[in-house]
Motif scaffolding. Sequence first.
Motif, PDB file in Angstrom:
ATOM      1  N   MET A  67       3.703 -18.172  33.764  1.00 38.97           N
ATOM      2  CA  MET A  67       5.308 -18.540  34.190  1.00 38.97           C
ATOM      3  C   MET A  67       5.948 -18.731  32.766  1.00 38.97           C
ATOM      4  O   MET A  67       5.484 -18.076  31.906  1.00 38.97           O
ATOM      5  CB  MET A  67       5.219 -19.701  34.960  1.00 38.97           C
ATOM      6  N   GLY A  68       7.072 -19.409  32.751  1.00 39.64           N
ATOM      7  CA  GLY A  68       7.932 -19.433  31.360  1.00 39.64           C
ATOM      8  C   GLY A  68       8.649 -18.251  31.305  1.00 39.64           C
ATOM      9  O   GLY A  68       9.183 -17.612  32.254  1.00 39.64           O
ATOM     10  N   VAL A  69       8.907 -17.991  30.159  1.00 41.12           N
ATOM     11  CA  VAL A  69       9.783 -16.768  29.851  1.00 41.12           C
ATOM     12  C   VAL A  69       9.262 -15.630  29.082  1.00 41.12           C
ATOM     13  O   VAL A  69       8.423 -15.937  27.998  1.00 41.12           O
ATOM     14  CB  VAL A  69      11.083 -17.355  28.950  1.00 41.12           C
ATOM     15  N   LYS A  70       9.251 -14.389  29.348  1.00 39.35           N
ATOM     16  CA  LYS A  70       8.708 -13.282  28.748  1.00 39.35           C
ATOM     17  C   LYS A  70      10.105 -12.315  28.620  1.00 39.35           C
ATOM     18  O   LYS A  70      10.772 -12.162  29.435  1.00 39.35           O
ATOM     19  CB  LYS A  70       7.796 -12.759  29.927  1.00 39.35           C
ATOM     20  N   LEU A  71       9.850 -11.745  27.549  1.00 38.24           N
ATOM     21  CA  LEU A  71      10.849 -10.725  27.120  1.00 38.24           C
ATOM     22  C   LEU A  71      10.085  -9.237  27.039  1.00 38.24           C
ATOM     23  O   LEU A  71       9.359  -9.207  25.956  1.00 38.24           O
ATOM     24  CB  LEU A  71      11.585 -10.907  26.371  1.00 38.24           C
ATOM     25  N   LEU A  72      10.682  -8.206  27.910  1.00 40.39           N
ATOM     26  CA  LEU A  72      10.061  -6.903  27.586  1.00 40.39           C
ATOM     27  C   LEU A  72      10.990  -6.147  26.763  1.00 40.39           C
ATOM     28  O   LEU A  72      12.353  -6.093  27.269  1.00 40.39           O
ATOM     29  CB  LEU A  72       9.568  -6.270  29.139  1.00 40.39           C
ATOM     30  N   ASP A  73      10.565  -5.565  25.646  1.00 43.87           N
ATOM     31  CA  ASP A  73      11.719  -5.341  24.878  1.00 43.87           C
ATOM     32  C   ASP A  73      11.198  -4.084  24.014  1.00 43.87           C
ATOM     33  O   ASP A  73      10.005  -3.837  23.972  1.00 43.87           O
ATOM     34  CB  ASP A  73      12.049  -6.266  24.042  1.00 43.87           C
TER      35      ASP A  73
ATOM     36  N   TYR B  14       9.657 -18.035  23.937  1.00 42.67           N
ATOM     37  CA  TYR B  14       9.583 -17.017  24.993  1.00 42.67           C
ATOM     38  C   TYR B  14       8.236 -16.376  24.484  1.00 42.67           C
ATOM     39  O   TYR B  14       7.971 -16.328  23.308  1.00 42.67           O
ATOM     40  CB  TYR B  14      10.669 -16.292  25.408  1.00 42.67           C
ATOM     41  N   GLU B  15       7.670 -15.374  25.466  1.00 41.53           N
ATOM     42  CA  GLU B  15       6.518 -14.368  25.079  1.00 41.53           C
ATOM     43  C   GLU B  15       7.254 -13.043  24.757  1.00 41.53           C
ATOM     44  O   GLU B  15       8.237 -12.743  25.699  1.00 41.53           O
ATOM     45  CB  GLU B  15       5.617 -14.399  26.145  1.00 41.53           C
ATOM     46  N   TYR B  16       7.251 -12.223  23.457  1.00 41.75           N
ATOM     47  CA  TYR B  16       7.882 -11.246  23.288  1.00 41.75           C
ATOM     48  C   TYR B  16       6.870 -10.170  23.564  1.00 41.75           C
ATOM     49  O   TYR B  16       5.783 -10.255  22.866  1.00 41.75           O
ATOM     50  CB  TYR B  16       8.188 -11.049  21.847  1.00 41.75           C
ATOM     51  N   VAL B  17       7.364  -9.107  24.316  1.00 38.17           N
ATOM     52  CA  VAL B  17       6.339  -8.025  24.662  1.00 38.17           C
ATOM     53  C   VAL B  17       7.023  -6.817  24.218  1.00 38.17           C
ATOM     54  O   VAL B  17       7.969  -6.312  24.500  1.00 38.17           O
ATOM     55  CB  VAL B  17       6.125  -7.894  26.280  1.00 38.17           C
ATOM     56  N   GLU B  18       6.354  -6.012  23.111  1.00 38.68           N
ATOM     57  CA  GLU B  18       6.845  -4.831  22.957  1.00 38.68           C
ATOM     58  C   GLU B  18       6.380  -3.803  23.502  1.00 38.68           C
ATOM     59  O   GLU B  18       5.221  -3.541  23.922  1.00 38.68           O
ATOM     60  CB  GLU B  18       6.516  -4.380  21.279  1.00 38.68           C
ATOM     61  N   GLU B  19       7.536  -2.837  24.382  1.00 38.21           N
ATOM     62  CA  GLU B  19       6.924  -1.765  25.093  1.00 38.21           C
ATOM     63  C   GLU B  19       6.920  -0.539  24.284  1.00 38.21           C
ATOM     64  O   GLU B  19       7.759  -0.333  23.414  1.00 38.21           O
ATOM     65  CB  GLU B  19       8.259  -1.877  26.002  1.00 38.21           C
ATOM     66  N   ASN B  20       5.974   0.132  24.507  1.00 36.21           N
ATOM     67  CA  ASN B  20       6.121   1.500  23.942  1.00 36.21           C
ATOM     68  C   ASN B  20       6.679   2.435  24.998  1.00 36.21           C
ATOM     69  O   ASN B  20       6.560   2.644  26.195  1.00 36.21           O
ATOM     70  CB  ASN B  20       4.434   1.919  24.050  1.00 36.21           C
TER      71      ASN B  20
ATOM     72  N   HIS C  58      11.510 -14.597  34.017  1.00 35.90           N
ATOM     73  CA  HIS C  58      11.843 -16.045  33.913  1.00 35.90           C
ATOM     74  C   HIS C  58      10.877 -16.505  35.104  1.00 35.90           C
ATOM     75  O   HIS C  58      11.437 -16.335  36.333  1.00 35.90           O
ATOM     76  CB  HIS C  58      13.420 -16.528  34.104  1.00 35.90           C
ATOM     77  N   ASP C  59       9.956 -17.159  35.007  1.00 43.93           N
ATOM     78  CA  ASP C  59       9.066 -17.881  36.132  1.00 43.93           C
ATOM     79  C   ASP C  59       8.706 -16.635  37.099  1.00 43.93           C
ATOM     80  O   ASP C  59       8.984 -16.888  38.093  1.00 43.93           O
ATOM     81  CB  ASP C  59       9.624 -19.039  36.602  1.00 43.93           C
ATOM     82  N   GLY C  60       8.445 -15.440  36.534  1.00 42.65           N
ATOM     83  CA  GLY C  60       8.318 -14.352  37.482  1.00 42.65           C
ATOM     84  C   GLY C  60       9.343 -13.577  37.987  1.00 42.65           C
ATOM     85  O   GLY C  60       9.009 -12.543  38.601  1.00 42.65           O
ATOM     86  N   ASN C  61      10.515 -13.815  37.625  1.00 42.95           N
ATOM     87  CA  ASN C  61      11.542 -13.302  38.086  1.00 42.95           C
ATOM     88  C   ASN C  61      12.466 -12.720  37.281  1.00 42.95           C
ATOM     89  O   ASN C  61      12.750 -13.170  36.275  1.00 42.95           O
ATOM     90  CB  ASN C  61      12.700 -14.347  38.828  1.00 42.95           C
TER      91      ASN C  61
END
Lengths: 217, 231
Positions: free
Chosen positions: A1-7, A28-34, A57-60
């Motif tokens: 849960m929490g905040v994740k950013l796909l970027d 938030y958790e930053y996720v670097e996308e290829n 955000h919380d899975g949404n």
Amino acid sequence: MGVKLLDAWVSPFGQRVRIALAEKGVEYEYVEENLAEKSRLLLESNPVHKKIPVLIHDGNPVCESLIIVEYIDDVWDKKPHLLPAHPYLRAQPRFWADFVDKKIYECGTRLWKLKGEEQAEAKKEMIEILKLLAAELGDKTYFGGDAFGFVDVALVPFTSWFYSYERCAGFSVEAECPEIVAWAKRCMERESVKKTLYDPEKVYEFVCFLKKRYGVE
Amino acid sequence: MAKEVKLLGQWVSPYVLRVQIALELKGVSYEYLEQQFGENKSELLLKSNPVYKKVPVLIHKDRPICESAIILQYIDEVWGAGGPAVLPSDPYERAIACFWVSYIDDKFGPSLVGLIRGKTDEENAAAAEQAILGLELLEEAYEKSSRGKRFFGGDDVGYLDIVLGSSLRWIEVIEIMRGIKLLDNAKFPLLMAWAERFRAAAVVKKLMPEAGKLMEYAKEVQARMNAAAAN
């Protein structure tokens, strides 16, 4: 849960979201996308466009950078407010952020991708776009007035692309629109912006890589 | 006394229709100013929307607001008490509604314009494919967001209902003009039922342009385009 950013690091659209999250002090958790090999999470979270940024955000998932920025402003309803409370004062920033969305990226892409007359046309348009924005800024500190706001967030990531536009098309943003360059410098004094934007030389390196890939010399 | 609210519009424009529906839902009285087509733009339009020079423009207490999606949000915020909320109050639901409005404006709407203006079979086929893909996505979105209720927005006509619903008359015209079925009952049963409910809403019945008149207008546009292409 929490905040994740796909970027993706260089994306000015992703940077808008990173700046907004930083302004609000959101962890938030930053996720670097290829982008050449999109993750299952990205494809599931944004099946319609399959693009970054996506805020989860919380899975949404929330998609589209300006929609994400407004969402962040709504949910973390505390200072700094990126949009003011008054409806008219909300409509104007929405209009100008939408203008930035419609014009800058597309015109900027033509500036590095095309040559000859088409590039010259794109250069003329980019200068017009920047002049319109300079007129809207006027003598305010930020587009938001005294406070850094929605339009500032929408536009500032593109300022690290100015150098690439200048190199590719042969013009100077400072010569054409000194007010915009001055505004960009003021924005860079903010922690959120300074931490998020990449050196223009690094962005130019990336643009050169794109040019090679598309066979533009 | 000059009316406090003015709307610069064109009767054929689904974007203008959106604003009219929203104003009526909130019980706002306004002065409607029909704008000319083509190059003869009024001074008021040029002054109020210097960036795009297009309708709709809402002028409230002499201050212009442009871009239909932004105008709708403005109306909802200013005249909140006048009627049920147009935008969802929950931030996540609001983001989803804005996402679909953005999709309609960036992808679905242009595919309809493509179908009106398409000159070759290939262009029309591509536009039709994009339009049908859009309807597939919207059928799914309706199922998810309405949760069995009458409209995208729930019990009442909301933001996404207005934005999509405003294109229904044009979809009808395109289906006749191009001899294709877009809103197919077999493929999109939920959207078909939603469209009937939307069209039946009192405010929509009052404001939707007549199909016959719109058809005539579309034929004129085509004739002008063909004439220009022939020259």
